[in-house]
Design a protein around this motif. Structure first.
Motif, short mmCIF file in Angstrom:
data_model
loop_
_atom_site.label_atom_id
_atom_site.label_comp_id
_atom_site.label_asym_id
_atom_site.label_seq_id
_atom_site.Cartn_x
_atom_site.Cartn_y
_atom_site.Cartn_z
N ALA A 185 -1.63 0.49 6.49
CA ALA A 185 -2.50 1.34 6.03
C ALA A 185 -4.05 0.81 6.31
O ALA A 185 -4.51 0.00 5.75
CB ALA A 185 -2.49 2.22 4.72
N ASP A 186 -4.73 1.57 7.52
CA ASP A 186 -6.19 0.88 7.66
C ASP A 186 -6.71 2.11 8.38
O ASP A 186 -6.46 2.66 9.21
CB ASP A 186 -5.97 -0.12 8.35
N GLY A 212 -4.68 5.78 2.72
CA GLY A 212 -3.78 5.68 1.57
C GLY A 212 -2.97 7.08 1.29
O GLY A 212 -1.94 6.95 1.35
N ALA A 215 -0.25 6.92 3.69
CA ALA A 215 0.82 5.90 3.43
C ALA A 215 1.61 6.52 2.35
O ALA A 215 2.94 6.31 2.29
CB ALA A 215 -0.10 4.54 3.01
N VAL A 235 4.04 -3.67 2.23
CA VAL A 235 2.83 -2.67 2.64
C VAL A 235 1.82 -3.63 2.59
O VAL A 235 1.33 -4.28 1.95
CB VAL A 235 2.56 -1.68 1.67
N SER A 237 -2.27 -2.92 3.04
CA SER A 237 -3.31 -1.93 3.01
C SER A 237 -4.66 -2.25 3.04
O SER A 237 -5.04 -3.18 2.21
CB SER A 237 -2.97 -0.91 1.80
N GLY A 246 -7.19 1.67 -1.09
CA GLY A 246 -6.01 0.80 -1.30
C GLY A 246 -5.73 0.77 -2.72
O GLY A 246 -4.42 0.44 -3.07
#
Length: 304
Positions: A185-186, A212, A215, A235, A237, A246
């Motif tokens: 996740a980014d 997030g 995600a 994960v 993140s 995050g």
């Protein structure tokens, strides 16, 4: 602006509350931009700059600030806009990203606003790959753009994304025949490509999302289909992301019985040392400052 950053300890209390503080500024026009206060070390009137020969065209010059030589980036020019011609009335935002310190030359600095990440939204669809936004928000009835600083810095000085062969070999020995993918996740397109390339070099499959909230939705969707550890290995993140950061994502994972056993690595350009003390607060397993492919690969190896 002398007192802008005099309460870092107080600001760390925002962690886990899905909140942030934005420093608002302008470049050459009326458009306002934002940068997370956690990234800012100092704001000052632009000092006298020394122009270096054969410098990158986006770097206006270097300045000696508190005994350190710091590159000053013409952020407007770096984004394809009109360069700053006169620096006397401009300001410099000294920031720390990905373990490096640099100055951003801006026209004016507005103020700091405290916001909820839910009010920070992804860029509108159709903005294209050439834009320099990671998010947008509305303040005082005006659109504020939050810049993808990682993209700007990567275009000025591209980072190495090659993992040492020794690490690649070590991870390959740990791989099982049914190795589960990693959820990434980014919100930065550059960061997503960097992480994905590193994981693919290690032979790991990736599921990639932009923040997030996406995600967490994906994790809940997977958990509804069966045990999460039979579908994901971990994960990775970012911390700063639109809609849900995050830290909050990690807290949500730990509070959900179906997700709580997932290994979570926070991988962020927030490299200030005080952030490391916050891992236990939200329950992350590891915290890595961007972007060193070998360190990320080592963290993944340890998790596997």
């Amino acid at each position: 602006m002398a007192g802008v950053l005099d309460s870092v300890n107080q600001r760390t209390q925002l962690v886990g509350q899905n909140r942030l503080e934005l420093l608002l500024f302008r470049l050459n026009g009326r458009q306002r931009f934002g940068i997370n206060v956690f990234k800012v070390k100092e704001v000052l009137q632009c000092p006298k700059l020394t122009v270096l020969p054969q410098r990158n065209a986006m770097i206006k010059g270097v300045a000696n600030i508190r005994g350190k030589t710091i590159s000053i980036i013409d952020i407007s020019k770096a984004m394809g806009g009109r360069p700053v011609e006169q620096t006397e009335n401009s300001f410099v935002i000294i920031s720390e990203y990905n373990r490096s310190v640099q100055g951003f030359l801006v026209g004016s600095v507005d103020r700091i606003v405290n916001m909820n990440w839910e009010a920070i939204l992804p860029p509108p669809k159709g903005t294209g790959r050439s834009n320099y936004m990671t998010a947008v928000t509305e303040i005082d009835g005006e659109l504020v753009e939050i810049l993808d600083v990682e993209k700007i810095l990567d275009e000025i000085a591209p980072r190495n994304v090659i993992v040492k062969q020794e690490l690649v070999d070590e991870v390959s020995h740990l791989m099982t025949a049914e190795q589960k993918p990693i959820l990434i996740a980014d919100d930065s397109s550059v960061a997503r490509r960097q992480i994905q390339k590193t994981m693919e070099t290690l032979g790991l499959e990736c599921i990639v999302v932009e923040n997030g909230k996406l995600a967490l939705n994906k994790l809940r969707e997977l958990a509804a289909n069966g045990p999460i550890l039979e579908q994901l290995s971990m994960v990775i993140s970012d911390v700063e992301m639109p809609e849900m950061d995050g830290y909050t994502l990690t807290s949500e994972i730990r509070s959900n019985p179906a997700l709580k056993d997932l290994h979570v690595i926070l991988h962020t350009s927030l490299s200030g040392v005080f952030n490391k003390a916050l891992i236990e607060k939200v329950g992350a397993d590891n915290f890595i400052a961007k972007f060193h492919p070998d360190e990320l690969a080592s963290a993944v190896k340890a998790a596997l």
